[in-house]
Design a protein around this motif. Sequence first.
Motif, PDB file in Angstrom:
ATOM      1  N   ILE A 102       0.844  -1.210   0.000  1.00 46.41           N
ATOM      2  CA  ILE A 102       0.000   0.000   0.000  1.00 46.41           C
ATOM      3  C   ILE A 102       0.874   1.253   0.000  1.00 46.41           C
ATOM      4  N   ASP A 103       2.115   1.082  -0.454  1.00 48.96           N
ATOM      5  CA  ASP A 103       3.062   2.214  -0.434  1.00 48.96           C
ATOM      6  C   ASP A 103       2.533   3.417  -1.208  1.00 48.96           C
ATOM      7  N   LEU A 104       1.802   3.164  -2.298  1.00 49.47           N
ATOM      8  CA  LEU A 104       1.324   4.289  -3.119  1.00 49.47           C
ATOM      9  C   LEU A 104       0.217   5.068  -2.405  1.00 49.47           C
ATOM     10  N   HIS A 105      -0.609   4.341  -1.616  1.00 42.16           N
ATOM     11  CA  HIS A 105      -1.640   5.032  -0.823  1.00 42.16           C
ATOM     12  C   HIS A 105      -0.935   6.013   0.147  1.00 42.16           C
ATOM     13  N   ILE A 142      -0.864   2.093 -11.545  1.00 44.47           N
ATOM     14  CA  ILE A 142      -2.321   2.271 -11.429  1.00 44.47           C
ATOM     15  C   ILE A 142      -2.798   1.395 -10.271  1.00 44.47           C
ATOM     16  N   THR A 143      -3.456   2.007  -9.292  1.00 42.54           N
ATOM     17  CA  THR A 143      -3.942   1.263  -8.130  1.00 42.54           C
ATOM     18  C   THR A 143      -5.417   1.609  -7.901  1.00 42.54           C
ATOM     19  N   VAL A 144      -6.265   0.582  -7.887  1.00 38.92           N
ATOM     20  CA  VAL A 144      -7.709   0.813  -7.786  1.00 38.92           C
ATOM     21  C   VAL A 144      -8.070   1.383  -6.419  1.00 38.92           C
ATOM     22  N   THR A 145      -7.712   0.663  -5.342  1.00 46.16           N
ATOM     23  CA  THR A 145      -8.093   1.178  -4.016  1.00 46.16           C
ATOM     24  C   THR A 145      -7.218   2.367  -3.633  1.00 46.16           C
ATOM     25  N   GLY A 146      -6.014   2.441  -4.211  1.00 53.72           N
ATOM     26  CA  GLY A 146      -5.189   3.634  -3.952  1.00 53.72           C
ATOM     27  C   GLY A 146      -5.868   4.869  -4.515  1.00 53.72           C
ATOM     28  N   THR A 167      -7.677  -8.793 -14.351  1.00 52.82           N
ATOM     29  CA  THR A 167      -7.034  -9.888 -13.615  1.00 52.82           C
ATOM     30  C   THR A 167      -8.069 -10.714 -12.860  1.00 52.82           C
ATOM     31  N   ASP A 168      -9.177 -10.101 -12.445  1.00 46.82           N
ATOM     32  CA  ASP A 168     -10.187 -10.834 -11.674  1.00 46.82           C
ATOM     33  C   ASP A 168     -10.957 -11.841 -12.516  1.00 46.82           C
ATOM     34  N   MET A 169     -10.692 -11.858 -13.849  1.00 44.51           N
ATOM     35  CA  MET A 169     -11.319 -12.868 -14.712  1.00 44.51           C
ATOM     36  C   MET A 169     -10.301 -13.894 -15.199  1.00 44.51           C
ATOM     37  N   ARG A 207      -0.326 -10.150 -15.221  1.00 46.62           N
ATOM     38  CA  ARG A 207       0.649  -9.049 -15.105  1.00 46.62           C
ATOM     39  C   ARG A 207       0.484  -8.248 -13.825  1.00 46.62           C
ATOM     40  N   LEU A 208      -0.641  -8.426 -13.101  1.00 45.88           N
ATOM     41  CA  LEU A 208      -0.858  -7.564 -11.932  1.00 45.88           C
ATOM     42  C   LEU A 208      -0.389  -8.161 -10.620  1.00 45.88           C
ATOM     43  N   PHE A 209      -0.621  -9.457 -10.445  1.00 48.27           N
ATOM     44  CA  PHE A 209      -0.279 -10.057  -9.139  1.00 48.27           C
ATOM     45  C   PHE A 209       0.733 -11.176  -9.316  1.00 48.27           C
TER      46      PHE A 209
HETATM   47  C1  EPZ Z   1      -8.461  -4.045  -6.445  1.00 47.16           C
HETATM   48  O1  EPZ Z   1      -7.456  -4.436  -5.538  1.00 47.16           O
HETATM   49  C2  EPZ Z   1      -9.554  -5.103  -6.365  1.00 47.16           C
HETATM   50  N1  EPZ Z   1     -10.094  -5.136  -5.003  1.00 47.16           N
HETATM   51  C3  EPZ Z   1      -8.977  -6.471  -6.741  1.00 47.16           C
HETATM   52  O2  EPZ Z   1     -10.058  -7.392  -6.754  1.00 47.16           O
HETATM   53  C4  EPZ Z   1      -8.409  -6.376  -8.164  1.00 47.16           C
HETATM   54  O3  EPZ Z   1      -7.819  -7.611  -8.490  1.00 47.16           O
HETATM   55  C5  EPZ Z   1      -7.367  -5.257  -8.217  1.00 47.16           C
HETATM   56  O4  EPZ Z   1      -7.954  -4.009  -7.793  1.00 47.16           O
HETATM   57  C6  EPZ Z   1      -6.826  -5.047  -9.632  1.00 47.16           C
HETATM   58  O5  EPZ Z   1      -7.900  -4.759 -10.500  1.00 47.16           O
HETATM   59  C7  EPZ Z   1     -10.975  -4.172  -4.636  1.00 47.16           C
HETATM   60  O6  EPZ Z   1     -11.334  -3.289  -5.396  1.00 47.16           O
HETATM   61  C8  EPZ Z   1     -11.514  -4.275  -3.243  1.00 47.16           C
HETATM   62  P1  EPZ Z   1      -4.375  -2.448  -6.954  1.00 47.16           P
HETATM   63  P2  EPZ Z   1      -6.287  -3.392  -5.147  1.00 47.16           P
HETATM   64  O7  EPZ Z   1      -3.995  -1.515  -5.860  1.00 47.16           O
HETATM   65  O8  EPZ Z   1      -6.806  -2.013  -5.189  1.00 47.16           O
HETATM   66  C9  EPZ Z   1       0.345  -2.758  -6.938  1.00 47.16           C
HETATM   67  C10 EPZ Z   1     -11.188  -9.376  -6.251  1.00 47.16           C
HETATM   68  O9  EPZ Z   1     -10.970 -10.524  -6.652  1.00 47.16           O
HETATM   69  N2  EPZ Z   1       0.297  -1.757  -5.874  1.00 47.16           N
HETATM   70  O10 EPZ Z   1      -5.065  -1.912  -8.159  1.00 47.16           O
HETATM   71  O11 EPZ Z   1      -5.660  -3.870  -3.895  1.00 47.16           O
HETATM   72  C11 EPZ Z   1      -0.233  -4.109  -6.520  1.00 47.16           C
HETATM   73  O12 EPZ Z   1       0.747  -4.896  -5.874  1.00 47.16           O
HETATM   74  C12 EPZ Z   1     -10.034  -8.499  -5.824  1.00 47.16           C
HETATM   75  O13 EPZ Z   1     -12.320  -8.834  -6.183  1.00 47.16           O
HETATM   76  C13 EPZ Z   1       1.486  -1.268  -5.361  1.00 47.16           C
HETATM   77  O14 EPZ Z   1       2.578  -1.661  -5.771  1.00 47.16           O
HETATM   78  O15 EPZ Z   1      -5.279  -3.608  -6.350  1.00 47.16           O
HETATM   79  C14 EPZ Z   1      -0.674  -4.707  -7.830  1.00 47.16           C
HETATM   80  O16 EPZ Z   1       0.441  -5.303  -8.467  1.00 47.16           O
HETATM   81  C15 EPZ Z   1      -8.708  -9.253  -5.823  1.00 47.16           C
HETATM   82  N3  EPZ Z   1       1.434  -0.342  -4.376  1.00 47.16           N
HETATM   83  C16 EPZ Z   1      -1.109  -3.494  -8.653  1.00 47.16           C
HETATM   84  O17 EPZ Z   1      -0.510  -2.350  -8.011  1.00 47.16           O
HETATM   85  C17 EPZ Z   1       0.252   0.137  -3.868  1.00 47.16           C
HETATM   86  O18 EPZ Z   1       0.266   1.004  -2.973  1.00 47.16           O
HETATM   87  C18 EPZ Z   1      -2.601  -3.292  -8.699  1.00 47.16           C
HETATM   88  O19 EPZ Z   1      -3.074  -3.271  -7.364  1.00 47.16           O
HETATM   89  C19 EPZ Z   1      -0.953  -0.379  -4.405  1.00 47.16           C
HETATM   90  C20 EPZ Z   1      -0.912  -1.314  -5.408  1.00 47.16           C
END
Ligand code: EPZ
Length: 420
Positions: free
Chosen positions: A123-126, A162-166, A306-308, A328-330
């Motif tokens: 969560i470093d980007l948050h 790009i970070t969704v929850t960030g 990625t969720d699909m 490519r994401l996880f």
């Molecule tokens: C959201 O997770 C979704 N969860 C995930 O869905 C989804 O897989 C993911 O986005 C990608 O689309 C929710 O919305 C609750 P990210 P999130 O931050 O926000 C890296 C499901 O199955 N990253 O977009 O946690 C991270 O490691 C779940 O419903 C950083 O490096 O994902 C990843 O490689 C699983 N630093 C990439 O970014 C950060 O501070 C994308 O992560 C934040 C992220």
Amino acid sequence: MDYLKAQSVKSLQGTIDISGAKNASLPLIAMTILANNVVNITNLPQVADIKTLLKLLTNLGATVSFDNGAAIVNTTTLHETKATYDIVKTMRASILVLGPILARFGHCEVSLPGGCAIGQRPIDLHLKALEQMGAHIEIKAGYIEATAPEGLKGCNIIFDKITVTGTANIIMAAALAHGKTVITNAAREPEVVQLCEVLLNSGIPIEGIGTAILTIKGSGGKLINIKEFSIIPDRIEAGTYLCAGAITKSEITLTNVEPKHLGAVLAKLEEMGSRFTTTDTTITIHPSQDIKPVKIVTQEYPAFPTDMQAQFLALATQANGVSIIEERLFENRFMHVSELQRMGADITLNGHTATVNGKTDLSGTDVMATDLRASSALVLAALVSSGETNIHRIYHLDRGYDSLEKKLKGVGAKIERLKE
Ligand code: EPZ
């Protein structure tokens, strides 16, 4: 613990009603922390993650009622600012309360979410973005301790990734900040779009909604009168059931779905031979009797989600030919592979790429769910496996799928929820 017992069927038929999106619901529930009124939410999915986040809000002092997909959230009584480990460890998306609590109270303590099965999930980007907005952040004994006594200030944030929850966290922090925030490289997922639309409709000026550059004019610390809203349909749940239609070569119709959120998913299913009839709120799949192999690379929206990935990997075992699926994401999102291999799938893993040789006949056995989407991949495989498949540890599934076995039974699947 519950488990699912499933067996193959000749074909499915009928309609499946899609629930509200889990990943839209979570940030929108966290957003109620910014409200000066009681907030009404409808079309929430009845899944564990929603109940967990609503419980977190009650732990912080909110009063919540949640019944049959409708929630009434009163955060005017909020008095706590600590999101404790016991809750955050069960759902890392609890990190979504960090921005709102900090913006509202000027300080908060949120347990570090830690990684999860599919990856380290930093969560470093948050944290970096909140520091840019003037927060002082320390990590102490596994907790994020954030303070911003003068409130947060708007600024230019450029996300390295790009970070969704960030993006959601910073949108919510910016909504109460002093001045204007520009977020560059913002996530464009429909769930982020709805968060912006609800805030805009509640009086927060936001420009660039749906694009990678968002401009948010903060209220300067004033709480927001949040208008009621209904959660958008869950595009991942919908995609999962479309894969159920494709893998069983069945024509089924999804209702209460948003086809325009599924562009990349429909395109890949078309490449594999399916055709579709859509209206504004429904999708009917006309499956191919000869499933073609596919190449998939998971990326941020609007590209293939990625969720699909896990669901398409299961489908690819029934394609006639070699499919290549790159994640490519996880870093660890192939845990469904070993379970599918135990069912007879011919899959080779090489780093972040899975090569699937189809078509293979799958046979039912005992399998174990490891994460939310992997669980649904095992269910899809079970629908076309000979014999019975018992899917264990389906608490993973219950986090994000509302009544999955009921919905599948409703279109003719042989699937039961039993107790271990
Ligand atoms: C959201 O997770 C979704 N969860 C995930 O869905 C989804 O897989 C993911 O986005 C990608 O689309 C929710 O919305 C609750 P990210 P999130 O931050 O926000 C890296 C499901 O199955 N990253 O977009 O946690 C991270 O490691 C779940 O419903 C950083 O490096 O994902 C990843 O490689 C699983 N630093 C990439 O970014 C950060 O501070 C994308 O992560 C934040 C992220």
